[in-house]
Design a protein around this motif. Structure first.
Motif, PDB file in Angstrom:
ATOM      1  N   HIS A   1       0.656  -0.475   7.380  1.00  0.00           N
ATOM      2  CA  HIS A   1       1.517   0.366   6.548  1.00  0.00           C
ATOM      3  C   HIS A   1       2.714   0.884   7.346  1.00  0.00           C
ATOM      4  O   HIS A   1       3.855   0.862   6.863  1.00  0.00           O
ATOM      5  CB  HIS A   1       0.724   1.546   5.976  1.00  0.00           C
ATOM      6  CG  HIS A   1       1.561   2.478   5.168  1.00  0.00           C
ATOM      7  ND1 HIS A   1       1.952   2.190   3.871  1.00  0.00           N
ATOM      8  CD2 HIS A   1       2.110   3.685   5.467  1.00  0.00           C
ATOM      9  CE1 HIS A   1       2.699   3.182   3.415  1.00  0.00           C
ATOM     10  NE2 HIS A   1       2.810   4.109   4.357  1.00  0.00           N
TER      11      HIS A   1
ATOM     12  N   MET B   1       0.842  -1.210   0.000  1.00  0.00           N
ATOM     13  CA  MET B   1       0.000   0.000   0.000  1.00  0.00           C
ATOM     14  C   MET B   1       0.874   1.256   0.000  1.00  0.00           C
ATOM     15  O   MET B   1       1.886   1.313   0.702  1.00  0.00           O
ATOM     16  CB  MET B   1      -0.895   0.006   1.245  1.00  0.00           C
ATOM     17  CG  MET B   1      -1.915   1.118   1.242  1.00  0.00           C
ATOM     18  SD  MET B   1      -2.938   1.090   2.713  1.00  0.00           S
ATOM     19  CE  MET B   1      -3.890  -0.399   2.445  1.00  0.00           C
ATOM     20  N   LYS B   2       0.493   2.242  -0.806  1.00  0.00           N
ATOM     21  CA  LYS B   2       1.300   3.461  -0.925  1.00  0.00           C
ATOM     22  C   LYS B   2       1.020   4.414   0.249  1.00  0.00           C
ATOM     23  O   LYS B   2      -0.035   4.341   0.877  1.00  0.00           O
ATOM     24  CB  LYS B   2       0.956   4.184  -2.231  1.00  0.00           C
ATOM     25  CG  LYS B   2       1.404   3.450  -3.473  1.00  0.00           C
ATOM     26  CD  LYS B   2       0.991   4.236  -4.695  1.00  0.00           C
ATOM     27  CE  LYS B   2       1.357   3.473  -5.956  1.00  0.00           C
ATOM     28  NZ  LYS B   2       0.870   4.130  -7.173  1.00  0.00           N
TER      29      LYS B   2
ATOM     30  N   ASP C   1      -2.167   6.446  -0.004  1.00  0.00           N
ATOM     31  CA  ASP C   1      -3.414   5.722   0.296  1.00  0.00           C
ATOM     32  C   ASP C   1      -3.755   5.771   1.779  1.00  0.00           C
ATOM     33  O   ASP C   1      -4.923   5.704   2.158  1.00  0.00           O
ATOM     34  CB  ASP C   1      -3.286   4.262  -0.155  1.00  0.00           C
ATOM     35  CG  ASP C   1      -3.061   4.161  -1.660  1.00  0.00           C
ATOM     36  OD1 ASP C   1      -3.504   5.077  -2.375  1.00  0.00           O
ATOM     37  OD2 ASP C   1      -2.430   3.183  -2.101  1.00  0.00           O
ATOM     38  N   VAL C   2      -2.746   5.881   2.598  1.00  0.00           N
ATOM     39  CA  VAL C   2      -2.975   5.809   4.050  1.00  0.00           C
ATOM     40  C   VAL C   2      -2.958   7.204   4.702  1.00  0.00           C
ATOM     41  O   VAL C   2      -3.396   7.369   5.842  1.00  0.00           O
ATOM     42  CB  VAL C   2      -1.911   4.864   4.685  1.00  0.00           C
ATOM     43  CG1 VAL C   2      -0.597   5.597   4.954  1.00  0.00           C
ATOM     44  CG2 VAL C   2      -2.434   4.198   5.921  1.00  0.00           C
TER      45      VAL C   2
ATOM     46  N   LYS D   1      -5.317  -0.952   8.968  1.00  0.00           N
ATOM     47  CA  LYS D   1      -4.723  -0.580   7.675  1.00  0.00           C
ATOM     48  C   LYS D   1      -3.500   0.314   7.885  1.00  0.00           C
ATOM     49  O   LYS D   1      -2.439   0.093   7.283  1.00  0.00           O
ATOM     50  CB  LYS D   1      -5.786   0.161   6.835  1.00  0.00           C
ATOM     51  CG  LYS D   1      -5.448   0.280   5.372  1.00  0.00           C
ATOM     52  CD  LYS D   1      -6.630   0.802   4.567  1.00  0.00           C
ATOM     53  CE  LYS D   1      -6.747   2.307   4.665  1.00  0.00           C
ATOM     54  NZ  LYS D   1      -7.774   2.864   3.763  1.00  0.00           N
TER      55      LYS D   1
END
Lengths: 168, 203
Positions: free
Chosen positions: A29, A1-2, A5-6, A25
């Protein structure tokens, strides 16, 4: 996940308002991203720094000034409910003016019975040329002209009146 | 029995002046503080807070409890504060990068050099002023979002309603605002409060 995105959930994660799913999530990350771990750490630190801004207290006379301004406001009277708003008054005035203007327009109904004045005008027109009809010479000349009418070419600037289909 | 803010406002609508006074007592301090952080001037903040309470009072007859009282209160306060900032330009350093450029032929805007500002403020040893200037330099919407989130501790839904945006948009807005502040306030993080006394420039 980039990281992008977070990023949106980072603040909610830090102030403990993220949902359990969002927290998981973000934590997943952060476990693999040193840059975001540093960012989160720095966010915490600047929040501590921002707490240094002291809260102020309203001055002693603040409440009194608010109350004074409130007291100066115009009070509603018992009849104020019956007083229409200015825009209603304006609209009503406009409607009345329009009604008066329409009522003063002349009637132009062709099917309407003739008025006394119109009948009087018709009678006057009928007797106005009576002197000419009584003059015998003029009448005979007009008869002679009517006999010549079919032979002559019609004048372009004087259209011929229509002849009635039956001769009375 | 403790009456809710909505009930107090409904009572004020019905003509109970004491209910309005109760709301004034309850929210005078948070409101003045919010406005002070917006305009950074105590006297102006108090004038604007009076204006907000007066607007609440005038609108009491039309009040309908469709949202939380604080949402309504801070929405009015935000509008009043932003109008005041736009009209009077209290803070010359509050440059909005989101704002359109009025004249294309005019010289490009220059942001104040951060090193210079830090230097000035470290000499003055005024960290509070520096923090407030950093917040004031945020674009309007980000500034309001940060003040309501950090100092009023409102939830996302309420801030989003005050700013008339979605919760998702608000989260992005807050992230961008704190990212800017992370960079702006970094010197204060590395320069703890204890060290500021007796020292001039940051190393």
């Amino acid at each position: 996940m980039k990281c992008e995105d977070v990023s949106k959930e980072l603040i909610a994660y830090l102030d403990h308002r993220a949902s359990p799913a969002e927290r998981r999530k973000v934590e997943e990350h952060l476990g693999g991203c040193a840059a975001c771990r540093t960012r989160v750490d720095e966010f915490r630190k600047i929040w501590t720094v921002m707490d240094e801004v002291p809260a102020i207290e309203p001055s002693f006379g603040f409440d009194a000034r608010v109350r004074q301004r409130v007291a100066a406001e115009p009070r509603r009277r018992w009849f104020s409910g019956f007083v229409p708003a200015p825009r209603v008054v304006f609209a009503a005035g406009l409607l009345i003016a329009l009604g008066v203007w329409v009522a003063r327009l002349p009637l132009s109904d062709p099917g309407a019975p003739p008025t006394v004045a119109a009948i009087q005008q018709q009678d006057f027109n009928a007797i106005k040329d009576l002197g000419v009809l009584e003059n015998y010479d003029v009448v005979t000349k007009m008869d002679a002209l009517s006999e010549l009418a079919p032979a002559t070419t019609p004048q372009p600037d004087k259209p011929q009146p229509e002849e009635p289909s039956s001769n009375d | 029995m403790v009456r809710s803010d909505v009930q107090l406002m409904l009572d004020a609508k019905a003509g109970d002046e004491a209910s309005f006074d109760f709301l004034l007592q309850k929210y005078r301090s948070p409101l003045v503080n919010f406005l002070y952080r917006m305009v950074r001037d105590t006297a102006t903040a108090e004038d604007l807070a009076q204006e907000v309470f007066l607007r609440i009072y005038r609108a009491r007859k039309q009040y309908t409890p469709s949202a939380k009282f604080t949402t309504w209160l801070f929405r009015i306060a935000t509008n009043v504060a932003l109008n005041s900032v736009r009209d009077n330009r209290y803070d010359k350093l509050a440059v909005s990068l989101d704002a359109p450029v009025d004249d294309e032929n005019s010289a490009p805007r220059e942001l104040p050099a951060r090193e210079m500002r830090i230097d000035e403020h470290m000499i003055e040893r005024d960290r509070t002023e520096f923090i407030q200037r950093a917040i004031a330099s945020l674009p309007e919407k980000q500034r309001v979002a940060v003040l309501l989130h950090k100092y009023e501790e409102m939830d996302y839904g309420e801030i989003a309603r005050i700013l008339d945006c979605s919760e998702s948009a608000l989260k992005s807005l807050l992230f961008r605002a704190y990212e800017t502040l992370r960079v702006q306030l970094a010197p204060l993080v590395t320069q703890p409060v204890e060290r500021r006394a007796g020292e001039g420039r940051p190393s």
